[in-house]
Design a protein around this motif. Structure first.
Motif, PDB file in Angstrom:
ATOM      1  N   ASN A  36     -24.690   9.875-115.864  1.00 30.10           N
ATOM      2  CA  ASN A  36     -25.602   9.116-116.723  1.00 30.10           C
ATOM      3  C   ASN A  36     -26.758   8.562-115.891  1.00 30.10           C
ATOM      4  O   ASN A  36     -26.680   8.514-114.661  1.00 30.10           O
ATOM      5  CB  ASN A  36     -24.861   7.968-117.391  1.00 30.10           C
ATOM      6  CG  ASN A  36     -23.730   8.434-118.294  1.00 30.10           C
ATOM      7  OD1 ASN A  36     -23.802   9.503-118.888  1.00 30.10           O
ATOM      8  ND2 ASN A  36     -22.679   7.635-118.387  1.00 30.10           N
ATOM      9  N   SER A  37     -27.805   8.141-116.589  1.00 24.08           N
ATOM     10  CA  SER A  37     -28.979   7.553-115.921  1.00 24.08           C
ATOM     11  C   SER A  37     -29.448   8.432-114.768  1.00 24.08           C
ATOM     12  O   SER A  37     -29.695   7.952-113.650  1.00 24.08           O
ATOM     13  CB  SER A  37     -28.644   6.146-115.412  1.00 24.08           C
ATOM     14  OG  SER A  37     -28.215   5.314-116.479  1.00 24.08           O
ATOM     15  N   VAL A  76     -32.506  18.286-117.319  1.00 17.21           N
ATOM     16  CA  VAL A  76     -32.467  17.054-118.097  1.00 17.21           C
ATOM     17  C   VAL A  76     -33.587  16.139-117.614  1.00 17.21           C
ATOM     18  O   VAL A  76     -33.981  16.191-116.436  1.00 17.21           O
ATOM     19  CB  VAL A  76     -31.081  16.365-117.960  1.00 17.21           C
ATOM     20  CG1 VAL A  76     -30.814  15.944-116.528  1.00 17.21           C
ATOM     21  CG2 VAL A  76     -30.941  15.205-118.919  1.00 17.21           C
ATOM     22  N   GLN A  77     -34.092  15.333-118.513  1.00 16.43           N
ATOM     23  CA  GLN A  77     -35.143  14.383-118.157  1.00 16.43           C
ATOM     24  C   GLN A  77     -34.549  13.175-117.431  1.00 16.43           C
ATOM     25  O   GLN A  77     -33.364  12.852-117.611  1.00 16.43           O
ATOM     26  CB  GLN A  77     -35.875  13.914-119.418  1.00 16.43           C
ATOM     27  CG  GLN A  77     -36.701  14.992-120.085  1.00 16.43           C
ATOM     28  CD  GLN A  77     -37.524  14.460-121.240  1.00 16.43           C
ATOM     29  OE1 GLN A  77     -37.262  13.371-121.762  1.00 16.43           O
ATOM     30  NE2 GLN A  77     -38.529  15.206-121.645  1.00 16.43           N
ATOM     31  N   SER A  94     -39.118  15.559-115.524  1.00 19.28           N
ATOM     32  CA  SER A  94     -39.828  15.366-116.787  1.00 19.28           C
ATOM     33  C   SER A  94     -40.817  16.505-117.025  1.00 19.28           C
ATOM     34  O   SER A  94     -41.503  16.524-118.042  1.00 19.28           O
ATOM     35  CB  SER A  94     -40.553  14.014-116.770  1.00 19.28           C
ATOM     36  OG  SER A  94     -41.400  13.926-115.645  1.00 19.28           O
ATOM     37  N   GLY A  96     -31.525  10.757-118.502  1.00 19.77           N
ATOM     38  CA  GLY A  96     -30.616  11.502-119.362  1.00 19.77           C
ATOM     39  C   GLY A  96     -29.226  11.627-118.772  1.00 19.77           C
ATOM     40  O   GLY A  96     -28.919  11.066-117.717  1.00 19.77           O
ATOM     41  N   SER A  97     -28.380  12.396-119.481  1.00 18.32           N
ATOM     42  CA  SER A  97     -26.981  12.565-119.089  1.00 18.32           C
ATOM     43  C   SER A  97     -26.591  14.034-119.102  1.00 18.32           C
ATOM     44  O   SER A  97     -27.157  14.837-119.859  1.00 18.32           O
ATOM     45  CB  SER A  97     -26.066  11.800-120.057  1.00 18.32           C
ATOM     46  OG  SER A  97     -26.311  10.413-120.017  1.00 18.32           O
ATOM     47  N   LEU A  98     -25.627  14.355-118.260  1.00 20.26           N
ATOM     48  CA  LEU A  98     -25.005  15.664-118.244  1.00 20.26           C
ATOM     49  C   LEU A  98     -23.530  15.485-117.921  1.00 20.26           C
ATOM     50  O   LEU A  98     -23.150  14.519-117.246  1.00 20.26           O
ATOM     51  CB  LEU A  98     -25.623  16.579-117.184  1.00 20.26           C
ATOM     52  CG  LEU A  98     -26.955  17.261-117.471  1.00 20.26           C
ATOM     53  CD1 LEU A  98     -27.424  18.005-116.221  1.00 20.26           C
ATOM     54  CD2 LEU A  98     -26.862  18.202-118.643  1.00 20.26           C
ATOM     55  N   VAL A 145     -33.228  17.407-112.577  1.00 18.75           N
ATOM     56  CA  VAL A 145     -33.673  16.218-113.295  1.00 18.75           C
ATOM     57  C   VAL A 145     -35.189  16.118-113.125  1.00 18.75           C
ATOM     58  O   VAL A 145     -35.694  15.853-112.035  1.00 18.75           O
ATOM     59  CB  VAL A 145     -32.992  14.948-112.765  1.00 18.75           C
ATOM     60  CG1 VAL A 145     -33.410  13.745-113.609  1.00 18.75           C
ATOM     61  CG2 VAL A 145     -31.479  15.119-112.764  1.00 18.75           C
TER      62      VAL A 145
END
Length: 120
Positions: free
Chosen positions: A83-84, A12-13, A120, A16-18, A118
């Motif tokens: 989150n975040s 996830v970037q 990008s 983002g959330s998981l 996490v």
């Protein structure tokens, strides 16, 4: 035999959330505490969040306000909403639960781990 099965990891970037899930199965009499730990490369495994059978929660300072742990006692399942997300949240996330199997003494059980990356 009791086992914990995790799901929900991935890439996830940042920002983002998981959502991670962990289901306990087998001949279970009761589950006291359920929690999530993580281990980053080259670091020790650390507690991320935990929740007891009464739904009292405990969080690592680094995730407070961003992660939420919850459980569904009817399904013997614990969740971690993340989150975040930040790059420093990267690691292998392990589910842990204090389980009393039918006919056996209470002891901690671990899941197999799920990778969270996490980036990008």
């Amino acid at each position: 035999q009791v086992q914990l099965v995790e799901s929900g990891g991935g890439l996830v970037q940042p920002g983002g959330s998981l959502r991670l899930s962990c289901a306990a199965s087998g001949s279970i009499r009761s589950i006291l505490v359920m929690g999530w730990y993580r281990q980053a490369p080259g670091k020790q495994r650390e507690l991320v969040a935990a929740i007891n059978s009464g739904s009292s929660t405990n969080y690592a300072d680094s995730v407070k306000g961003r992660f939420t742990i919850s459980r569904d006692n009817s399904k013997n399942t614990v969740y971690l909403q993340m989150n975040s997300l930040k790059p420093e949240d990267t690691g292998v996330y392990y589910c842990n639960a204090d389980i009393t199997p039918i006919g056996w003494a209470r002891r901690p059980y671990w899941g197999q781990g799920t990778q969270v990356t996490v980036s990008s």
